[in-house]
Motif scaffolding. Sequence first.
Motif, PDB file in Angstrom:
ATOM      1  N   GLN A 182      70.720   6.198  38.375  1.00 55.23           N
ATOM      2  CA  GLN A 182      71.381   5.767  39.611  1.00 55.23           C
ATOM      3  C   GLN A 182      72.740   6.427  39.761  1.00 55.23           C
ATOM      4  O   GLN A 182      73.140   6.811  40.858  1.00 55.23           O
ATOM      5  CB  GLN A 182      71.546   4.242  39.614  1.00 55.23           C
ATOM      6  CG  GLN A 182      70.240   3.498  39.822  1.00 55.23           C
ATOM      7  CD  GLN A 182      70.432   1.994  39.707  1.00 55.23           C
ATOM      8  OE1 GLN A 182      71.150   1.519  38.836  1.00 55.23           O
ATOM      9  NE2 GLN A 182      69.794   1.245  40.584  1.00 55.23           N
ATOM     10  N   LYS A 183      73.435   6.578  38.631  1.00 58.89           N
ATOM     11  CA  LYS A 183      74.752   7.223  38.683  1.00 58.89           C
ATOM     12  C   LYS A 183      74.611   8.658  39.175  1.00 58.89           C
ATOM     13  O   LYS A 183      75.404   9.128  39.991  1.00 58.89           O
ATOM     14  CB  LYS A 183      75.396   7.229  37.300  1.00 58.89           C
ATOM     15  CG  LYS A 183      75.993   5.900  36.916  1.00 58.89           C
ATOM     16  CD  LYS A 183      76.605   5.961  35.534  1.00 58.89           C
ATOM     17  CE  LYS A 183      77.069   4.572  35.123  1.00 58.89           C
ATOM     18  NZ  LYS A 183      77.375   4.463  33.710  1.00 58.89           N
ATOM     19  N   GLN A 184      73.607   9.357  38.656  1.00 55.17           N
ATOM     20  CA  GLN A 184      73.442  10.744  39.060  1.00 55.17           C
ATOM     21  C   GLN A 184      73.045  10.826  40.534  1.00 55.17           C
ATOM     22  O   GLN A 184      73.500  11.707  41.252  1.00 55.17           O
ATOM     23  CB  GLN A 184      72.412  11.421  38.149  1.00 55.17           C
ATOM     24  CG  GLN A 184      72.474  12.929  38.095  1.00 55.17           C
ATOM     25  CD  GLN A 184      73.825  13.482  37.679  1.00 55.17           C
ATOM     26  OE1 GLN A 184      74.780  13.459  38.432  1.00 55.17           O
ATOM     27  NE2 GLN A 184      73.913  13.982  36.455  1.00 55.17           N
ATOM     28  N   LYS A 185      72.217   9.867  40.999  1.00 55.19           N
ATOM     29  CA  LYS A 185      71.864   9.843  42.421  1.00 55.19           C
ATOM     30  C   LYS A 185      73.112   9.597  43.274  1.00 55.19           C
ATOM     31  O   LYS A 185      73.269  10.181  44.335  1.00 55.19           O
ATOM     32  CB  LYS A 185      70.844   8.732  42.696  1.00 55.19           C
ATOM     33  CG  LYS A 185      69.447   9.051  42.211  1.00 55.19           C
ATOM     34  CD  LYS A 185      68.533   7.883  42.522  1.00 55.19           C
ATOM     35  CE  LYS A 185      67.153   8.115  41.938  1.00 55.19           C
ATOM     36  NZ  LYS A 185      66.307   6.917  42.098  1.00 55.19           N
ATOM     37  N   LEU A 186      73.975   8.715  42.777  1.00 47.71           N
ATOM     38  CA  LEU A 186      75.214   8.423  43.499  1.00 47.71           C
ATOM     39  C   LEU A 186      76.093   9.674  43.559  1.00 47.71           C
ATOM     40  O   LEU A 186      76.689   9.966  44.602  1.00 47.71           O
ATOM     41  CB  LEU A 186      75.952   7.270  42.813  1.00 47.71           C
ATOM     42  CG  LEU A 186      77.327   6.916  43.374  1.00 47.71           C
ATOM     43  CD1 LEU A 186      77.223   6.551  44.852  1.00 47.71           C
ATOM     44  CD2 LEU A 186      77.947   5.761  42.602  1.00 47.71           C
ATOM     45  N   ALA A 187      76.138  10.407  42.445  1.00 49.93           N
ATOM     46  CA  ALA A 187      76.936  11.635  42.440  1.00 49.93           C
ATOM     47  C   ALA A 187      76.404  12.592  43.502  1.00 49.93           C
ATOM     48  O   ALA A 187      77.180  13.224  44.229  1.00 49.93           O
ATOM     49  CB  ALA A 187      76.895  12.283  41.060  1.00 49.93           C
ATOM     50  N   ILE A 188      75.079  12.674  43.631  1.00 46.94           N
ATOM     51  CA  ILE A 188      74.490  13.554  44.641  1.00 46.94           C
ATOM     52  C   ILE A 188      74.862  13.060  46.040  1.00 46.94           C
ATOM     53  O   ILE A 188      75.294  13.830  46.897  1.00 46.94           O
ATOM     54  CB  ILE A 188      72.963  13.639  44.452  1.00 46.94           C
ATOM     55  CG1 ILE A 188      72.632  14.315  43.120  1.00 46.94           C
ATOM     56  CG2 ILE A 188      72.314  14.393  45.612  1.00 46.94           C
ATOM     57  CD1 ILE A 188      71.161  14.312  42.754  1.00 46.94           C
ATOM     58  N   ALA A 189      74.711  11.739  46.268  1.00 43.90           N
ATOM     59  CA  ALA A 189      75.034  11.181  47.588  1.00 43.90           C
ATOM     60  C   ALA A 189      76.492  11.432  47.943  1.00 43.90           C
ATOM     61  O   ALA A 189      76.821  11.777  49.083  1.00 43.90           O
ATOM     62  CB  ALA A 189      74.740   9.685  47.613  1.00 43.90           C
ATOM     63  N   ASP A 191      76.105   5.138  55.019  1.00 41.62           N
ATOM     64  CA  ASP A 191      74.770   4.583  55.262  1.00 41.62           C
ATOM     65  C   ASP A 191      73.705   5.652  55.107  1.00 41.62           C
ATOM     66  O   ASP A 191      72.705   5.469  54.422  1.00 41.62           O
ATOM     67  CB  ASP A 191      74.704   3.990  56.681  1.00 41.62           C
ATOM     68  CG  ASP A 191      75.616   2.785  56.818  1.00 41.62           C
ATOM     69  OD1 ASP A 191      75.997   2.229  55.771  1.00 41.62           O
ATOM     70  OD2 ASP A 191      75.954   2.419  57.956  1.00 41.62           O
ATOM     71  N   GLU A 192      73.954   6.805  55.744  1.00 41.11           N
ATOM     72  CA  GLU A 192      72.985   7.890  55.751  1.00 41.11           C
ATOM     73  C   GLU A 192      72.659   8.350  54.324  1.00 41.11           C
ATOM     74  O   GLU A 192      71.493   8.444  53.933  1.00 41.11           O
ATOM     75  CB  GLU A 192      73.570   9.055  56.564  1.00 41.11           C
ATOM     76  CG  GLU A 192      72.802  10.357  56.494  1.00 41.11           C
ATOM     77  CD  GLU A 192      73.660  11.525  56.998  1.00 41.11           C
ATOM     78  OE1 GLU A 192      73.276  12.146  57.976  1.00 41.11           O
ATOM     79  OE2 GLU A 192      74.731  11.790  56.398  1.00 41.11           O
ATOM     80  N   ASN A 193      73.687   8.599  53.531  1.00 36.56           N
ATOM     81  CA  ASN A 193      73.448   9.204  52.221  1.00 36.56           C
ATOM     82  C   ASN A 193      72.977   8.215  51.161  1.00 36.56           C
ATOM     83  O   ASN A 193      72.209   8.583  50.277  1.00 36.56           O
ATOM     84  CB  ASN A 193      74.690   9.964  51.752  1.00 36.56           C
ATOM     85  CG  ASN A 193      74.894  11.218  52.583  1.00 36.56           C
ATOM     86  OD1 ASN A 193      74.094  12.131  52.517  1.00 36.56           O
ATOM     87  ND2 ASN A 193      75.933  11.224  53.408  1.00 36.56           N
ATOM     88  N   LEU A 194      73.419   6.964  51.267  1.00 35.54           N
ATOM     89  CA  LEU A 194      72.891   5.981  50.317  1.00 35.54           C
ATOM     90  C   LEU A 194      71.414   5.740  50.598  1.00 35.54           C
ATOM     91  O   LEU A 194      70.607   5.572  49.679  1.00 35.54           O
ATOM     92  CB  LEU A 194      73.689   4.672  50.385  1.00 35.54           C
ATOM     93  CG  LEU A 194      75.072   4.732  49.760  1.00 35.54           C
ATOM     94  CD1 LEU A 194      75.758   3.379  49.837  1.00 35.54           C
ATOM     95  CD2 LEU A 194      75.004   5.187  48.307  1.00 35.54           C
ATOM     96  N   ALA A 195      71.040   5.762  51.876  1.00 35.70           N
ATOM     97  CA  ALA A 195      69.624   5.605  52.223  1.00 35.70           C
ATOM     98  C   ALA A 195      68.842   6.801  51.689  1.00 35.70           C
ATOM     99  O   ALA A 195      67.741   6.660  51.155  1.00 35.70           O
ATOM    100  CB  ALA A 195      69.463   5.497  53.739  1.00 35.70           C
ATOM    101  N   TYR A 196      69.443   7.979  51.789  1.00 39.70           N
ATOM    102  CA  TYR A 196      68.767   9.206  51.392  1.00 39.70           C
ATOM    103  C   TYR A 196      68.397   9.190  49.907  1.00 39.70           C
ATOM    104  O   TYR A 196      67.308   9.603  49.517  1.00 39.70           O
ATOM    105  CB  TYR A 196      69.681  10.397  51.690  1.00 39.70           C
ATOM    106  CG  TYR A 196      68.978  11.727  51.639  1.00 39.70           C
ATOM    107  CD1 TYR A 196      68.153  12.118  52.693  1.00 39.70           C
ATOM    108  CD2 TYR A 196      69.124  12.575  50.559  1.00 39.70           C
ATOM    109  CE1 TYR A 196      67.495  13.333  52.660  1.00 39.70           C
ATOM    110  CE2 TYR A 196      68.466  13.787  50.519  1.00 39.70           C
ATOM    111  CZ  TYR A 196      67.658  14.164  51.575  1.00 39.70           C
ATOM    112  OH  TYR A 196      66.997  15.359  51.529  1.00 39.70           O
ATOM    113  N   VAL A 197      69.301   8.704  49.062  1.00 47.37           N
ATOM    114  CA  VAL A 197      69.012   8.699  47.623  1.00 47.37           C
ATOM    115  C   VAL A 197      68.479   7.343  47.154  1.00 47.37           C
ATOM    116  O   VAL A 197      68.203   7.154  45.965  1.00 47.37           O
ATOM    117  CB  VAL A 197      70.256   9.075  46.775  1.00 47.37           C
ATOM    118  CG1 VAL A 197      70.747  10.459  47.129  1.00 47.37           C
ATOM    119  CG2 VAL A 197      71.369   8.054  46.955  1.00 47.37           C
TER     120      VAL A 197
END
Lengths: 572, 260
Positions: free
Chosen positions: A151-158, A128-134
């Motif tokens: 979005q894929k790159q944001k997911l990789a970061i999360a 929850d925390e990291n998906l909200a963050y990105v």
Amino acid sequence: MAAEPAVIIKDLHYRYRGQKEYALQGINLEVARGEFLMIMGPSEAGKSTLAATINGLIPHFHKGKLQGEVLVLGRDTKQYTVAQMAELVGMVFQDFEAQLFSTNVELEVAFGPENFGVEREEIKRRIDENLAYVGLEAVRRRPPSTLSGGQKQKLAIASVLALHPTVLVMDEPTTDLDPISKLGVFQITDQLCEREDLTLMVIEHDTEEALHADRIALIKDGKLVSVGTMREILEQVDLLEELGIMPLGIPKFFKMSGARELPLTIEEGLQSFQRLGLRISQEKFDRIVAEENQRIASHTQPLIQCINLEHTYPNGVKALDGVSLQINQGEMVAIIGQNGSGKTTLVKHFNGLLMPTGGEILVNGIPTRQQGVFKLGQKVGYVFQNPDHQIFSETIFDEVAFNPRLRKLPEEEIKQRVHEALEAVGLAGCEQDDPFTMTKSGRQRVAVASVLAAQPEVLILDEPTTGLDYAEQRSMMEMVKRLNEQGSTIIFVTHHMWVVAEYAQRVFVFKDGKLILQGSTRQVFSHGDELREAFLRPPQFVEFTSRLGKTILTPQELINCLDATEQGKHGI
Amino acid sequence: MESEVYLDRNTFMHRLDARTKIIIFLLIFVAVLLFDDPLWMLPVTFLVIVQLLNSGALINMRRIRYVLIVLTISSLLLWNLFSQGSTPLFWFIEVESLKFSIARTLLILLMISDGMILISTTRNEELVLGLIRLGLPYRVGFAISTSLRLVPTIVASLQTISQAQRSRGLDLDSGNLLERIRKFVPLLIPVFISTIRSTNIFGMALESKGFGAREDRTFYLELKMRPADYAVLTFAILFVIASLLAYAFGYGRLSGFTRF
């Protein structure tokens, strides 16, 4: 009292197994906790190698000879496995397809914590925390393969942040992204560098993004050339250019005009321009515009005509919606827009890879439907984005000779054509080399040569500069420009706005399958609002000159436009 | 481009526990192998069709319809050519060999359907977890799921590569058989190279996220056997036992029939 640095690199040497040269040759570097360090340098400088030493991929994953030390929070990477280091160092790669492997977004984020035996409740909290963050909560149940590149790159970061690392290393996270996705990832980077608990090490080609860094390290040939604060480094316009890194247009202009203090941002630039008493001469500007219009008007023979072109894919997605445009013989035009705007779908109609589902497209006055991809291929050459999607031969000669051989030309003519094509891309004499051992830019050139060997009248290039460093991008585009001057019509699709500013004569802007803006490059870049609507942004330098009241595309052009009577007053 | 095989739906089949689905998959596999007489294969065929309809996996079968058609035709043809019955029907076909060829064709189609139902209704992660809960080591389960995951990636890159080579004048639709096979070289080498490149990054990303850091791994997904699972399993086991008994008593075989 200064806290202990997050990362300490001591006299680091590294050689890949089977290589003679050392990829890293004596790097000494300390990165403080909470710092944002940007690592820049030309291709093959050793940037990715350096990044891979931080979490132990070197020497554990890539075997080779390592001397010196890398300490992350006191842990020597030699003593710990990559998996063990994962708690401390998060790693984000350029290739956003290959680094995601789960079937839904939540599980992707869960993967790291799962490996460390984190409690299920805590994993849920971290998702929850990291998906909200990105900003990916809305797609949490979707499979990653259906997300956009950004979005894929944001997911990789999360997914990496879910491990709560102390150091985050990102290896060219935005290189393959379109401008809007880039911006999204940059915004997350900016958010991250506010965090005191996180040390950021980012490899990046985009100099505009470097403005957010605390410090910049310049690397070449495995050596640290220079490391300093963001301002110290970005002011060294000549050094950057020499290293194959794109300097910002604003300091470059002021350097060319002889100023001693170099501004970096638009605001600083406007102040300096005023303080130095510089003025743009209306007369000179008008002359440049007139010459430009004359050049565009000199191309009159229509080559490609789209009339109300429509394309709907079998799955019902309407990728092109009523596009009407004309490209004339001898032009050099750019097609821009974010991913999914229909650019690639459009150019695939030009050589008959796709046929319209509505409207009409004519090449040389004949509908493509009556010509087909095989016949059109002789007139319209198409260089795909990734050279690795087409290279298959053992020697460059065979690769380039592929098309002439298919057309059963006599051996003499094949040799002649291969020679000319390699000459044009600057690879003459490399006929017997193995294309797979070349750098990305070398492979890109082989791909262009192999298309040129068919001697097409029109050359379509899909993102010819992606993945190349600034010097390589420039030499690639100079080569394309030469081809244009020799009579080829050039159509290129790109995300690099500075390439558009410096090389395109006319520009077509796409959004959601519609052509929303077209005109000379200058006209198009003067419509900042429409561009922003299509999620594009002119280069920083063009935004700067627009604020000065005139759309001027390059530092050299602005120098040429300066009012001569005001020259020589500056230097304060 | 849609290249995912798993269908994100909420059918009865989807809701079953991954372990149940793996066991059903294996049981059906056994049941399909038993009989030579297509009539005796009807019950298991019926069960597979019910699963196909319920899970929506028919869509995935449609995506590979050309492969299925080729398999069906060649299997019908070959089994008639390579077997001999005693009651002539017409030309080279006898009643027994026709029956046998239908049974073998059904076998191929049912096995493909059986596998397709499993991967259409079970997430990769659930499949791995199911395999692990059934006793497989984590790394082995992960390897199986990774290879399944690779298939759509390869298909997608094959599409791009074929467009790139067609733009360079490669014409896949002409020439004799040998020439056509040779024309696949410009497709296969780039596919091979780009797959190796991406698996390399895949490996790095995997380790960088702590793969195998500890023995006591958490599984975020939870598997739970519900009454429906036990009911379905009981039914499937009884069904296979009945089939085995029928087989043991000699039912479902063809007499007056030889294979070459």
